[in-house]
Design a protein around this motif. Structure first.
Motif, short mmCIF file in Angstrom:
data_model
loop_
_atom_site.label_atom_id
_atom_site.label_comp_id
_atom_site.label_asym_id
_atom_site.label_seq_id
_atom_site.Cartn_x
_atom_site.Cartn_y
_atom_site.Cartn_z
N ARG A 226 43.44 65.38 45.42
CA ARG A 226 41.95 64.91 45.19
C ARG A 226 41.52 66.12 44.09
N LEU A 227 41.76 67.44 44.46
CA LEU A 227 41.26 68.54 43.63
C LEU A 227 41.87 68.33 42.12
N ALA A 228 43.00 67.79 42.04
CA ALA A 228 43.56 67.62 40.66
C ALA A 228 42.86 66.60 39.69
N ASN A 229 42.31 65.76 40.55
CA ASN A 229 41.58 64.88 39.66
C ASN A 229 40.08 65.32 39.17
N TYR A 230 39.71 66.28 39.46
CA TYR A 230 38.41 66.78 39.27
C TYR A 230 38.92 68.37 38.74
N SER A 231 39.91 68.47 37.84
CA SER A 231 40.12 69.92 37.64
C SER A 231 39.49 70.75 36.66
N THR A 232 38.62 70.11 36.11
CA THR A 232 37.47 70.77 35.11
C THR A 232 36.22 71.01 35.67
N GLN A 233 35.84 69.92 36.66
CA GLN A 233 34.54 69.91 37.30
C GLN A 233 34.18 71.06 38.27
N MET A 234 32.86 71.58 38.26
CA MET A 234 32.38 72.32 39.56
C MET A 234 32.61 71.57 40.71
N GLY A 235 33.15 72.19 41.69
CA GLY A 235 32.96 71.29 43.19
C GLY A 235 32.93 72.29 44.21
N LEU A 236 32.77 71.59 45.31
CA LEU A 236 32.49 72.19 46.74
C LEU A 236 33.44 71.82 47.73
N VAL A 237 34.14 72.68 48.28
CA VAL A 237 35.35 72.27 49.37
C VAL A 237 34.38 72.54 50.57
#
Ligand SMILES: *Cc1c(COP(=O)(O)O)cnc(C)c1O
Length: 385
Positions: free
Chosen positions: A161-172
């Motif tokens: 799932r992380l790979a689908n948003y590789s360039t976005q800022m994200g929180l796990v």
């Protein structure tokens, strides 16, 4: 009125599916022996893991601070509710946990909602374990950001799932210790996976702090990880501390962001100073009275050895939370009621707290329990099996 008949229908539906929640009235303190609805029980349903809720020094600190400061804090932290007692508690916690700064919140629910919503303006996507606590999920709902719920503790699902948003800022976001089954998140892998993807990691260690680690610092200490492995650590005082409230530990810029932008921090009355004073004493005791953690660990091992030898199917957990999965909610409720008839109180966990068909008995052991009380619990569990 139509609305009332619809509400009644919905409530009746809950009863029919054995999902209706009921309250019971307790007339004694949170101790292993309690009186509920006029009957004496052995209590295996409290989160007072170290038995500090009735510690004389904690009670005395509470009384002394109430004499000095009164009961109510009078306002929110950013108006006039922030006292020296709150401030000292934040500094003590920061030192204890090895984080630059700590912010005290009025409850864990509000801390979780406050962190996620305050960061949301800079975050495009949120990743959460499917079994995360409801307060974390609610934080995401209020954040209005896409929510990716990954399979329980599955680092491969998270990575995908992380790979689908590789360039976005994200929180796990993950629980440190999952609240129904007591299992631990795979923190070393979780931290590595999150940081490799350039995302921030938030861990709710409500059931880990005080219980896990040599000095009680929680999941991080259990895995011998430095504080930098988890960007935002949340803990609550209502569990191992035996008091009430919560904290968030992080670096300066994150804590300052929460102070400015967490609406559940700004728009609520500060915790009563007496609670903060009692919590500060709990923090000392959970470090000095190490026998509490040792005794709890011995009871956990004792329960598991007993359960195994009796052929009880329990979910293995090294924490105070021991879970016996039943499946069907009506069956779980029935098991809980039969235990109650034998004088044992456990929590019956049903949807929406659990996944459908995963209802269970949640048994919590505490440092205040004795072996003979665990013996009695096992005896009754076997009889109901
Ligand atoms: C209890 C709990 C909370 C909520 O904390 P409160 O202070 O009771 O609101 C949050 N997260 C987890 C994992 C919990 O177990």
């Amino acid at each position: 009125m139509l609305i009332r008949s619809q509400l009644e229908h919905a409530l009746a539906g809950l009863s029919q599916r054995a999902l209706r929640r009921k309250r019971h009235v307790r007339t004694t303190p949170v101790l292993p022996e309690c009186i509920v609805d006029g009957k004496t029980y052995l209590n295996f349903a409290s989160n007072d893991y170290l038995g500090l809720a009735n510690h004389p020094e904690v009670i005395m600190a509470f009384q002394r601070a109430a004499n000095t400061y009164g009961v109510g804090s009078g306002a929110s932290h950013v108006v006039s509710g922030h006292t020296m007692v709150h401030h000292a508690l934040e500094e003590d916690l920061a030192g204890f946990l090895g984080y630059p700064r700590v912010l005290v919140f009025s409850t864990g629910y509000m801390a979780n909602v406050g962190v996620i919503t305050a960061l949301a303006r800079h975050i495009k996507v949120i990743f959460q374990d499917k079994r995360n606590h409801a307060s974390l999920i609610d934080g995401s709902r209020l954040a209005h950001r896409p929510l990716e719920r990954y399979r329980h503790s599955s680092m491969s699902d998270l990575s995908r799932r992380l790979a689908n948003y590789s360039t976005q800022m994200g929180l796990v976001v993950s629980d440190g210790v999952f609240s129904v089954e007591g299992d631990l998140a795979p923190l070393p892998e979780l931290s590595q996976t999150t940081h490799q993807a350039g995302k921030l990691l938030m861990v709710d260690d409500a059931h880990g702090v005080g219980v896990l680690g040599e000095k009680g610092q929680g999941s991080l200490s259990y895995f011998q990880l430095p504080a930098c492995a988890v960007d935002i650590l949340v803990g609550t005082f209502g569990k191992a501390f035996g008091t009430f409230g919560a904290f968030v530990a992080a670096d300066e810029v994150i804590i300052e962001t929460l102070l400015q932008f967490s609406r559940s921090y700004t728009y609520t009355t500060a915790l009563p100073p007496a609670i903060a004073a009692a919590t500060a004493v709990s923090l000392q005791l959970l470090q000095t009275e190490t026998w509490r953690r040792h005794h709890l660990r011995a009871l956990i091992a004792y329960f598991q050895a007993g359960a195994a030898s009796l052929g009880l199917a329990y979910t293995p957990s090294i924490t105070a939370i021991q879970c016996i999965e039943i499946g069907d909610p009506a069956k779980a409720l029935d098991r809980g009621e039969r235990l109650a008839a034998q004088g044992i109180r456990v929590a019956v966990m049903r949807p929406p707290t659990t996944m459908p068909h995963h209802s269970s008995l949640r048994i919590t052991l505490t440092a205040a329990h004795q072996k003979r009380q665990v013996d009695r619990l096992l005896e009754c569990l076997v009889q109901g099996n």
